[in-house]
Design a protein around this motif. Structure first.
Motif, PDB file in Angstrom:
ATOM      1  N   PHE A  69       0.947  -1.125  -0.015  1.00 21.13           N
ATOM      2  CA  PHE A  69      -0.025   0.107  -0.079  1.00 21.13           C
ATOM      3  C   PHE A  69       0.998   1.413  -0.053  1.00 21.13           C
ATOM      4  N   GLN A  70       0.384   2.167  -0.855  1.00 26.96           N
ATOM      5  CA  GLN A  70       1.374   3.460  -1.001  1.00 26.96           C
ATOM      6  C   GLN A  70       0.612   4.464  -0.006  1.00 26.96           C
ATOM      7  N   MET A  71      -0.559   4.320   0.877  1.00 29.82           N
ATOM      8  CA  MET A  71      -0.917   5.233   1.750  1.00 29.82           C
ATOM      9  C   MET A  71      -0.019   5.414   2.892  1.00 29.82           C
ATOM     10  N   PRO A  72       0.333   6.447   3.336  1.00 30.30           N
ATOM     11  CA  PRO A  72       0.985   6.615   4.550  1.00 30.30           C
ATOM     12  C   PRO A  72       0.461   6.038   5.914  1.00 30.30           C
ATOM     13  N   PHE A  73       0.987   6.028   6.827  1.00 26.04           N
ATOM     14  CA  PHE A  73       0.933   5.233   8.021  1.00 26.04           C
ATOM     15  C   PHE A  73      -0.446   5.824   8.780  1.00 26.04           C
ATOM     16  N   ILE A  74      -0.348   7.142   8.811  1.00 30.19           N
ATOM     17  CA  ILE A  74      -1.710   7.659   9.541  1.00 30.19           C
ATOM     18  C   ILE A  74      -2.850   7.365   8.847  1.00 30.19           C
ATOM     19  N   GLU A  75      -2.936   7.492   7.698  1.00 30.82           N
ATOM     20  CA  GLU A  75      -4.083   7.192   6.857  1.00 30.82           C
ATOM     21  C   GLU A  75      -4.442   5.866   6.874  1.00 30.82           C
ATOM     22  N   PHE A  76      -3.342   4.957   6.573  1.00 31.89           N
ATOM     23  CA  PHE A  76      -3.539   3.360   6.458  1.00 31.89           C
ATOM     24  C   PHE A  76      -4.129   3.037   7.746  1.00 31.89           C
ATOM     25  N   SER A  77      -3.522   3.367   8.794  1.00 30.69           N
ATOM     26  CA  SER A  77      -4.010   2.878  10.223  1.00 30.69           C
ATOM     27  C   SER A  77      -5.314   3.342  10.555  1.00 30.69           C
ATOM     28  N   ARG A  78      -5.737   4.506  10.032  1.00 32.62           N
ATOM     29  CA  ARG A  78      -6.889   4.867  10.588  1.00 32.62           C
ATOM     30  C   ARG A  78      -8.038   4.210   9.664  1.00 32.62           C
ATOM     31  N   ARG A  79      -7.833   3.750   8.431  1.00 34.81           N
ATOM     32  CA  ARG A  79      -8.627   3.269   7.713  1.00 34.81           C
ATOM     33  C   ARG A  79      -9.012   1.802   8.124  1.00 34.81           C
ATOM     34  N   LEU A  80      -7.877   1.126   8.429  1.00 36.48           N
ATOM     35  CA  LEU A  80      -7.984  -0.410   9.148  1.00 36.48           C
ATOM     36  C   LEU A  80      -8.446  -0.544  10.563  1.00 36.48           C
ATOM     37  N   ILE A  81      -8.058   0.561  11.496  1.00 32.51           N
ATOM     38  CA  ILE A  81      -8.437   0.309  12.775  1.00 32.51           C
ATOM     39  C   ILE A  81      -9.498   1.123  12.980  1.00 32.51           C
ATOM     40  N   SER A  82     -10.640   0.434  13.218  1.00 35.91           N
ATOM     41  CA  SER A  82     -12.243   0.948  13.415  1.00 35.91           C
ATOM     42  C   SER A  82     -12.458   0.675  14.893  1.00 35.91           C
ATOM     43  N   ASN A  83     -13.427   1.375  15.324  1.00 34.70           N
ATOM     44  CA  ASN A  83     -13.931   0.926  16.709  1.00 34.70           C
ATOM     45  C   ASN A  83     -14.738  -0.530  16.693  1.00 34.70           C
ATOM     46  N   ASN A  84     -15.187  -0.550  15.584  1.00 34.97           N
ATOM     47  CA  ASN A  84     -15.967  -2.247  15.582  1.00 34.97           C
ATOM     48  C   ASN A  84     -14.936  -3.162  15.602  1.00 34.97           C
ATOM     49  N   ARG A  85     -13.647  -3.085  14.907  1.00 32.46           N
ATOM     50  CA  ARG A  85     -12.676  -4.025  15.106  1.00 32.46           C
ATOM     51  C   ARG A  85     -12.037  -4.310  16.386  1.00 32.46           C
ATOM     52  N   ILE A  86     -11.951  -2.934  17.270  1.00 26.70           N
ATOM     53  CA  ILE A  86     -11.551  -3.074  18.440  1.00 26.70           C
ATOM     54  C   ILE A  86     -12.497  -3.708  19.511  1.00 26.70           C
TER      55      ILE A  86
END
Length: 389
Positions: A69-86
């Motif tokens: 993935f070319q997304m930077p860490f902040i964007e990437f992590s915010r996309r993958l880590i949701s409240n639902n997943r937590i």
């Protein structure tokens, strides 16, 4: 939805003398059968195993399309880590509490680590891939790009079949042959598969205890240091020598402390432990200290952004607060990154393929050029650096 490149040990295999590939697919399969018989499996079993095998062009399409993935860490992590997943992760740790207790006792792998992989790989088992596994492995072994990686996996799948743990007609998974809730290749299952629920079989698609125990054993096999941390958010002083940062450079925790590194919460690990300072988006963005176990993540996946996000998510699942995003300088577009890579390559740096991806080679080259130009050497490429080059 499975989002990532092949995960486990794909880049670790060594070419063998049997890495034949190409030619008509039926003839290729006959070669596999002959080799299987030569290895000691009876012909009737071999024929039954390969009876349904077919070449799958969708596998090759997926292989050609893959990319970090070319997304930077902040964007990437915010996309993958949701409240639902937590929330679901914390529910899973309660549901399988005794399994995680056993894992922590036997392998020293913290539950958050496995939960994060489980979430990212298959959404806690919700989508494990719908490619026929034998077809995928055979197609990739027939293809002449990496036959030495995939051909041995076919024979490992045959061994699983002989144990009653693989159905060549119905076993499905990821396009690159990984199977189950935490996505393991057949040879990894043979080496590290654990019957976690005591039913006499290793079934990573349907048994969470089997999948979690097997994942833990594999991490241990890859070098996980029992009971040690992996990643922690830190605060860094503004006058830090940025050229010392990056995953490829280590000092002891005590040395970092003397330079002013402080934990954002809790305490740092033992002072003698080697560690690296990770600045995924430069000195003005989030900052982490990475311990030896962080390197084991790269045996599971080669993507820096994925690895960092998975390691951070493990912390979140165990109660860590959301990281301080800071105010990083804007990064480069894909086109700008490719131009940067071309200019770095022209200066003698090995950045690998010019693909617009900020991988380890490009980061190291950026840091070297920043240092040469008298810029803060934090390995984060900016438009200003591109212009200077």
């Amino acid at each position: 939805m499975r989002l990532f490149a092949p995960l486990i040990a794909l880049c670790l295999a060594v070419p063998t003398a049997h890495a034949q590939c190409g030619g008509p697919f039926p003839g290729f399969v006959e070669g596999l059968k002959s080799e299987a018989v030569a290895k000691g499996t009876d012909a009737a079993t071999v024929n039954a195993f390969f009876r349904s095998v077919r070449q799958d062009p969708k596998v090759l399409k997926a292989d050609r399309a893959q990319g970090v993935f070319q997304m930077p860490f902040i964007e990437f992590s915010r996309r993958l880590i949701s409240n639902n997943r937590i929330d679901r992760g914390r529910a899973m740790t309660r549901k399988y509490d005794t399994v995680f207790d056993r894992i922590e006792r036997e392998y020293g792998v913290s539950r958050g680590v496995l939960l994060a992989f489980w979430a990212f790989e298959t959404d806690y088992g919700g989508f494990q891939g719908d490619f026929n596994t034998l077809n995928a492995l055979s197609t990739l072994a027939h293809d002449c790009r990496r036959p030495h990686i995939f051909r041995p996996q076919i024979f490992a799948a045959l061994e699983l079949y002989k144990h009653g743990d693989f159905d060549p007609a119905t076993t499905t998974g990821a396009w690159a042959g990984e199977i189950g809730m935490v996505q393991m290749l057949p040879r990894d299952i043979l080496q590290n598969g654990i019957d976690g629920d005591g039913d006499g079989h290793v079934r990573l698609k349907t048994s969470a205890p089997d999948a979690l125990m097997s994942g833990a054993k594999m991490l241990s096999h890859l070098g996980w240091r029992a009971g040690e941390p992996w990643l922690q958010e830190v605060r860094v002083p503004g006058n830090l020598d940025w050229s010392l940062t990056g995953p490829g450079q280590t000092l002891t925790v005590a040395q970092w402390q003397r330079m002013g590194i402080r934990p954002r919460e809790g305490d740092l690990a033992s002072g003698g432990l080697p560690a690296s300072i990770i600045l995924p988006q430069g000195r003005k963005g989030p900052a982490f200290i990475a311990y030896p176990n962080f390197q084991v993540y790269f045996e599971w996946n080669q993507s820096f952004t994925y690895v960092l996000t998975a390691a951070y998510f493990a912390n979140r699942l165990e109660g860590a607060q959301v990281y301080d995003a800071g105010d990083p300088e804007p990064g480069l577009t894909g086109a700008q990154m490719k131009e940067l890579q071309r200019r770095l390559a022209a200066r003698g740096h090995d950045v690998g393929k010019v693909d617009g991806i900020l991988g380890a080679g490009t980061r190291a080259a950026v840091q070297a050029e920043q240092k040469q130009l008298g810029l803060p050497a934090d390995a984060w490429p900016t438009a200003a650096l591109l212009q200077r080059l």
